[in-house]
Design a protein around this motif. Structure first.
Motif, PDB file in Angstrom:
ATOM      1  N   VAL A 208       0.799  -1.242   0.000  1.00  0.00           N
ATOM      2  CA  VAL A 208       0.000   0.000   0.000  1.00  0.00           C
ATOM      3  C   VAL A 208       0.823   1.280   0.000  1.00  0.00           C
ATOM      4  O   VAL A 208       0.252   2.365  -0.175  1.00  0.00           O
ATOM      5  CB  VAL A 208      -0.997   0.016   1.188  1.00  0.00           C
ATOM      6  N   ASP A 209       2.145   1.193   0.166  1.00  0.00           N
ATOM      7  CA  ASP A 209       2.943   2.418   0.233  1.00  0.00           C
ATOM      8  C   ASP A 209       3.496   2.858  -1.119  1.00  0.00           C
ATOM      9  O   ASP A 209       3.953   3.992  -1.257  1.00  0.00           O
ATOM     10  CB  ASP A 209       4.103   2.242   1.216  1.00  0.00           C
ATOM     11  N   ASP A 210       3.490   1.963  -2.100  1.00  0.00           N
ATOM     12  CA  ASP A 210       3.972   2.306  -3.440  1.00  0.00           C
ATOM     13  C   ASP A 210       2.766   2.505  -4.357  1.00  0.00           C
ATOM     14  O   ASP A 210       1.955   1.592  -4.515  1.00  0.00           O
ATOM     15  CB  ASP A 210       4.864   1.195  -3.993  1.00  0.00           C
ATOM     16  N   PRO A 211       2.616   3.679  -4.966  1.00  0.00           N
ATOM     17  CA  PRO A 211       1.413   3.951  -5.752  1.00  0.00           C
ATOM     18  C   PRO A 211       1.222   3.005  -6.935  1.00  0.00           C
ATOM     19  O   PRO A 211       0.091   2.612  -7.236  1.00  0.00           O
ATOM     20  CB  PRO A 211       1.592   5.397  -6.220  1.00  0.00           C
ATOM     21  N   ALA A 212       2.310   2.598  -7.595  1.00  0.00           N
ATOM     22  CA  ALA A 212       2.176   1.699  -8.748  1.00  0.00           C
ATOM     23  C   ALA A 212       1.700   0.316  -8.309  1.00  0.00           C
ATOM     24  O   ALA A 212       0.823  -0.288  -8.941  1.00  0.00           O
ATOM     25  CB  ALA A 212       3.506   1.595  -9.494  1.00  0.00           C
ATOM     26  N   THR A 213       2.284  -0.193  -7.222  1.00  0.00           N
ATOM     27  CA  THR A 213       1.879  -1.513  -6.715  1.00  0.00           C
ATOM     28  C   THR A 213       0.424  -1.486  -6.263  1.00  0.00           C
ATOM     29  O   THR A 213      -0.364  -2.394  -6.595  1.00  0.00           O
ATOM     30  CB  THR A 213       2.774  -1.935  -5.540  1.00  0.00           C
TER      31      THR A 213
END
Length: 367
Positions: A208-213
């Motif tokens: 949840v901390d990486d926008p792409a993931t």
């Protein structure tokens, strides 16, 4: 005299400490409960205590939020004077949250024996803060209770004497069985009856901390929702990141719920066709419930849910998630079986072991 000072700090701890406190009381072991307040939402915390019949804490540190370092340090600072005042024969910690390692470390340094419930679990992913907590807590524990036999091999590889290890089963499953008949029906939680649905929980930083993931995960969840309605009890951290990254439109079609109490969540999982999660405990609960689980992680510290249970690792790879979902829709997914000693008696095994162990614990600390 207090024989055991039991520590809980966050939601995953509450489901583990509830049956332990009950079993200690039933076997006549004098225990006190300390709540560190690592989980600082008072309403949710109080709700779990009420749902699970956990006695009111004898001590509450009210630590609250902070970075891992700040939170761990604050628990240690506030725990030490309580430990010095209570003078227990042993400190019992559960799981792998910051409160677990913090209180275990203070106790070990004060010469008080440490008991670790749910020891030996390993993901072998040191990027997970919980993995660091697990490894370090086990190294300084005097008595280690394990949920599955693979944990013993993990501990032996790390130089821990098998004589300090007891295989007792899974206390979280004690709580599940004890409360299954009280679980809130899903139609009541949802406000409507769904003939079939999936449950999603999502909170780990890697997801949840990486926008792409996060965007890719929400896209494939949207595809699943077009076939099978997806219910999402939305974690505050996840909600915040979805809003921050401008991804709110991707969850508009999902059934969004606030964070749920234990009995509501238990009923929701029990009635589901499928659960998708990055939680550790939910992998175990779905295995006990016989509900297929797709774990949105590349590893798990609970391998028995893969070998014996209903769990499948899919990571954050949309193709792997689609393929596993298709398998569930085609043949029902992994059937699984109930692992050894996941029978609702783990806490009583712990209490009976302690009954013989504690009288010897007032002397010199073992090497």
């Amino acid at each position: 005299m207090t024989q055991v000072l039991c520590v809980a700090g966050a939601r995953p701890n509450f489901m583990k400490i509830a049956p332990v406190m009950a079993a200690l009381a039933e076997t006549g072991i004098a225990a006190q409960l300390l709540h560190t307040g690592q989980h600082y939402d008072a309403a949710m915390s109080d709700g779990f205590f009420a749902d699970l019949g956990i006695p009111h804490p004898d001590h509450h540190l009210e630590v609250g939020s902070g970075s891992h370092a700040v939170q761990t340090a604050e628990v240690m600072k506030r725990f030490e004077p309580v430990l010095d005042s209570v003078k227990p024969q042993a400190v019992l910690v559960v799981g792998d949250v910051n409160s677990t390692i913090a209180c275990a470390l203070v106790a070990a340094k004060r010469g008080v024996r440490v008991i670790h419930v749910e020891a030996g679990l390993r993901s072998y992913d040191r990027a997970m803060p919980e993995e660091i907590n697990r490894v370090l807590t086990d190294q300084i524990s005097d008595l280690l209770f394990i949920t599955e036999k693979s944990a013993l091999a993990n501990l032996q590889r790390e130089g821990i004497d098998p004589a300090r290890v007891e295989f007792v089963g899974n206390v979280m499953i004690d709580t599940l069985y004890r409360n299954l008949e009280r679980a809130v029906p899903s139609c009541q939680t949802l406000g409507t009856a769904l003939p079939a649905y999936a449950v999603l929980t999502l909170h780990r930083p890697s997801n949840v901390d990486d926008p792409a993931t996060l965007a890719a995960l929400l896209d494939v969840i949207g595809e699943i929702n077009a076939v099978l309605p997806v219910v999402l009890p939305l974690h505050p951290r996840t909600r915040g990141n979805i809003e921050k990254f401008g991804l709110s439109a991707k969850i508009n079609a999902l059934r969004i719920l606030p964070p749920l109490g234990y009995l509501d969540m238990l009923g929701l999982m029990r009635d589901a066709k499928l659960v998708l999660t990055d939680s550790g405990g939910i992998q175990e609960e779905t295995t006990a419930l016989g509900v297929p689980c797709l774990t949105l992680r590349d590893n798990t510290e609970r391998p028995i849910t893969l070998t014996d249970g209903t769990n499948t690792l899919v990571g954050a790879d949309p193709a792997a998630i689609r393929a596993a979902f298709d398998q569930v829709m085609t043949n029902g997914g992994r059937a699984g079986c109930i692992p050894e000693y996941w029978d609702g008696r783990a806490a009583m095994r712990i209490a009976h072991t302690l009954k013989g162990w504690l009288p010897q614990a007032a002397g010199v600390r073992s090497a």
